[in-house]
Design an enzyme around this catalytic site. Structure first.
Site, PDB file in Angstrom:
ATOM      1  N   SER A 577      13.343  10.748   1.562  1.00 52.61           N
ATOM      2  CA  SER A 577      14.078  10.879   2.815  1.00 52.61           C
ATOM      3  C   SER A 577      15.505  10.368   2.620  1.00 52.61           C
ATOM      4  O   SER A 577      16.238  10.912   1.791  1.00 52.61           O
ATOM      5  CB  SER A 577      13.333  10.135   3.929  1.00 52.61           C
ATOM      6  OG  SER A 577      13.824  10.490   5.190  1.00 52.61           O
ATOM      7  N   HIS A 698       6.947  15.636   6.671  1.00 52.50           N
ATOM      8  CA  HIS A 698       7.769  14.621   6.021  1.00 52.50           C
ATOM      9  C   HIS A 698       6.940  13.701   5.120  1.00 52.50           C
ATOM     10  O   HIS A 698       7.485  12.871   4.412  1.00 52.50           O
ATOM     11  CB  HIS A 698       8.497  13.801   7.083  1.00 52.50           C
ATOM     12  CG  HIS A 698       9.734  13.120   6.603  1.00 52.50           C
ATOM     13  ND1 HIS A 698      10.796  13.803   6.058  1.00 52.50           N
ATOM     14  CD2 HIS A 698      10.079  11.811   6.574  1.00 52.50           C
ATOM     15  CE1 HIS A 698      11.743  12.945   5.722  1.00 52.50           C
ATOM     16  NE2 HIS A 698      11.331  11.732   6.026  1.00 52.50           N
TER      17      HIS A 698
END
Length: 729
Positions: A577, A698
């Site tokens: 991320s 994610h």
């Protein structure tokens, strides 16, 4: 830069080297001038369909086909590396060891999550008393044979008779709310879609406040609503909406332009007092700033008018929920105290000027969280990136520290009606353990600890400090087997994050033990941008100071080399991320320093990132290329825009999730294509691999078998590129 070319390595182990090169990608340059600077984007088409400004980056058939080809190539490489099957088997053994959460207490009941053996997902259990046998409440493994359904959160009402919980599928994080009768296990008819989170149960146990998106295709459409069981959610009254920030800021002095910009921050939220009288309301104006109000819910129920009383507007800092003690709110805040403090707020006179310190800021310790037990406040501090817990009475007077099992990371689960609490503790060489604690007497007993088939006692943990480029001292954890020698030749993974006030503290990872057992070193620096040393440390790594984060990471690599741990040919870096942005940036800035890089679910095109999904939430952290001043510092580090053709880049493994609702997979696609076309390295030695997971977002909520595959991918890639496989590892 790898120790052995892939073809040679495979032949050594008797494996046929029949891999094609990465599939070629057609360049279709799009050139635009931004603030007087010409920017060329050769792979804009890999973003997908941008014809609808409200839903940028929709998948197209040609992007799907291109991704299929890239995925097939990546699997053909990673699945056939020597030792892959043995490593995956070992990882599966380690990851099938059970995991359990600390219990949430409500009435006489204890709610917790537990995953055992080969179960794809954790199961929600309840115990009807501390000594009772647990029984299953929600088993997502029986609801979905694919293993892609996840229980994302759960919260009992005050007496534990009902349980509200959220579930989503395939990693999209778009939770639907359900309610269960805990006694019977029956699911009620109430069902609320829309990425729902609970704000708080009312004391009647039959109603609650919740937050949801009004439009799942609009990440900035949050609303706080009220629900009574047995009614349809379409009838639920709305208290406030993110798309109506004027409601919060009438008469505030904020400009119209400022108010309009608040429609795309993290936006509003609320928390409710246990007695149902008071509502705390906050509106995030940045990643580390919010405005705060309180409202009398009695008035709202009588009149439908939400009368917001201002507590703080226009200040840096945040508040973190709180405990309502009658008409007083006890909460922790970084407003006026970068390291945090605990304050008491009179709800009838809540203005910031009237906040009273209960526990003042400590210049040496960073306040991480605050919880309330009967008659006391428990404060979790960070002390040099490790946890310390201090106990205070409700008036703020000190009781003393809660003894911990060692130096590591801890969390405390409390309830305001008892001194019974549950302590979760872990360190690099101590498995995650949960203890039942009596905060009044200090008595502690082990509640649960997994039996992990590794030897933590053989693992050495050090904390060092090193100077960054500008002389700032940065701390770093270093973990390795006791047999490792400082000969400058050890395979090493350097892992970092550096953003959003998130702290990297000691944690136990059984899946790192195969790396340690084969002589690998693991290093985790506490970079600026994180929260390890308070809000000032965070701000030193955001916006125009973002380069500090990359400099800190590069300096960590140089320190490890200079101090005999490793060398560039044996050094890999990893991050996910915001950490994927980190590794992408340092690869383009110092390609000579690393053998390999993993960039997981990353942000990489920082010139256009704000246009996709929920990314405008992060503009206060990174800035936006739409602003001419911010564009200047962003384009200097944006990884996608700083790839230089012909440069010998290290091998890269870039990953994404097709269902990611946070970071769009376009970043991984475009970076992989440009890197593959530009690198001057031999793709047989230092390939650029892309893996886009079609069953994931994610990263949250992945079933066990996909997590085993992903960890095996990352470990075998690092073992190959740092020479561990060449040594017979």
């Amino acid at each position: 830069m790898s120790m052995r070319p892939l073809a040679s390595l495979l032949l050594t182990f008797g494996v046929s080297a029949s891999f094609a090169a990465p599939p070629a990608t057609e360049a279709r340059p799009v050139t635009e001038t931004i603030h007087g600077v010409e920017i060329s984007d050769p792979y804009r088409w890999l973003e997908g369909d941008n014809s609808d400004p409200a839903q940028m980056g929709r998948l197209t058939e040609e992007v799907i086909a291109w991704t299929d080809d890239q995925n097939a190539f990546t699997r053909s490489v990673l699945d056939h590396l020597p030792g892959r099957r043995a490593l995956e088997s070992r990882l599966r053994e380690l990851m099938e060891v059970g995991t359990v959460s600390a219990p949430t207490m409500a009435g006489d009941r204890y709610f917790f999550s537990k995953r055992e053996g080969a179960q794809a997902q954790g199961v929600i259990y309840v115990k009807d008393g501390v000594e009772a046998e647990p029984r299953v409440l929600i088993d997502p493994n029986t609801l979905d044979e694919t293993g892609l359904t996840t229980v994302s959160w759960y919260q009992p009402n005050h007496d534990g008779s009902l349980l509200a919980f959220g579930m989503y599928q395939a990693g999209d994080e778009n939770s639907t709310l359900y309610v269960m009768d805990v006694g019977t296990g029956e699911w009620l008819a109430d069902e609320i879609p829309g990425k729902v989170n609970l704000a708080g149960w009312m004391p009647d146990g039959r109603s609650f406040f919740y937050q949801r998106l009004e439009d799942l295709d609009n990440a900035y459409s949050a609303a706080l609503k009220f629900h009574r069981l047995g009614t349809h959610h379409r009838q639920d009254p709305t208290l406030f909406r993110q798309q109506d920030p004027e409601f919060f800021y009438r008469g505030s002095g904020y400009s119209d332009e400022k108010i309009e910009s608040l429609k795309t921050t993290w936006g509003p939220g609320g928390f409710v007092s246990d007695d149902g009288r008071w509502l705390g309301v906050y509106y995030y104006t940045g990643t580390a700033s919010m405005d705060v109000w309180v409202a009398d819910l009695d008035r709202w129920f009588r009149t439908g008018e939400l009368d917001l009383r201002t507590a703080s507007i226009g200040r840096n800092g945040t508040v973190s929920g709180g405990y309502f003690n009658g008409d007083t709110l006890i909460t922790s805040t970084t407003m006026g105290a970068p390291n945090g403090r605990v304050v008491a707020i009179d709800l009838h006179n809540p203005d910031f000027a009237n906040w009273k310190d209960l526990i003042p800021e400590d210049e040496h310790l960073v306040m991480e969280s605050v919880s309330i037990a009967r008659g006391m406040i428990a404060v979790e501090y960070m002390d040099k990136a490790a946890t310390r817990i201090a106990l205070h009475r409700l008036d703020g007077s000190p009781i003393g520290d809660l003894p911990l099992p060692g130096i590591g990371s801890a969390g405390l689960a409390t309830s305001d009606d008892r001194t019974e609490a549950y302590l979760t503790f872990a360190s690099f060489n101590m498995p995650r353990s949960i203890y039942r604690v009596d905060l009044a007497t200090g008595e502690r007993s082990l509640w649960d600890r997994p039996d992990v088939p590794v030897n933590p006692d053989a693992i050495v943990v050090k904390q060092v400090t090193y100077p960054s480029k500008d002389g700032t001292e940065v701390s770093m954890f270093i973990v390795h087997h006791e047999s490792v020698e400082l000969n400058g030749n050890n395979p090493t993974i350097l892992y970092g994050y550096g953003g959003f006030n998130i702290s990297l503290t000691p944690f136990f990872s059984s899946t790192m033990y195969p790396w340690y057992e084969k002589g690998g070193v693991y290093a985790i620096p506490n970079l600026r941008g994180g929260g390890e040393y308070g809000e000032e440390w965070h701000r030193a790594g955001m916006l125009e100071h973002k380069q500090n984060v990359f400099d800190d990471f590069i300096a960590a690599a140089e320190w490890l080399i200079e101090n005999g741990y490793t060398k560039p040919e044996r050094l890999g870096i990893a991050g996910g991320s915001n950490g994927g942005l980190l590794t992408g940036a340092v690869v383009t800035q110092r390609p000579d320093l690393f053998a390999a890089a993993i960039s997981a679910v990353p942000l990489l095109d920082m010139v256009r990132y704000q246009n996709f999904l929920m990314a405008r939430y992060w503009v206060p952290e990174y800035g936006s290329a739409e602003d001419p001043e911010q564009f200047e510092f962003i384009r200097k580090y944006s990884p996608y825009h700083n790839i230089t053709p012909g440069t010998k880049y290290p091998a890269m493994l870039i990953t994404a999730g097709e269902n990611d609702t946070r970071v769009h997979p376009l970043h991984a696609r475009k970076m992989a294509a440009r890197m593959q076309a530009s690198t001057g390295s031999d793709p047989d030695e230092d390939p650029v691999l892309l893996w886009v997971d079609r069953d994931a977002g994610h990263g949250q909520g992945k079933p066990l078998h996909l997590r085993v595959r992903d960890v095996a991918d990352q470990r075998i890639f690092m073992m190959w590129q740092t020479g561990m496989l060449s040594e017979g590892g």
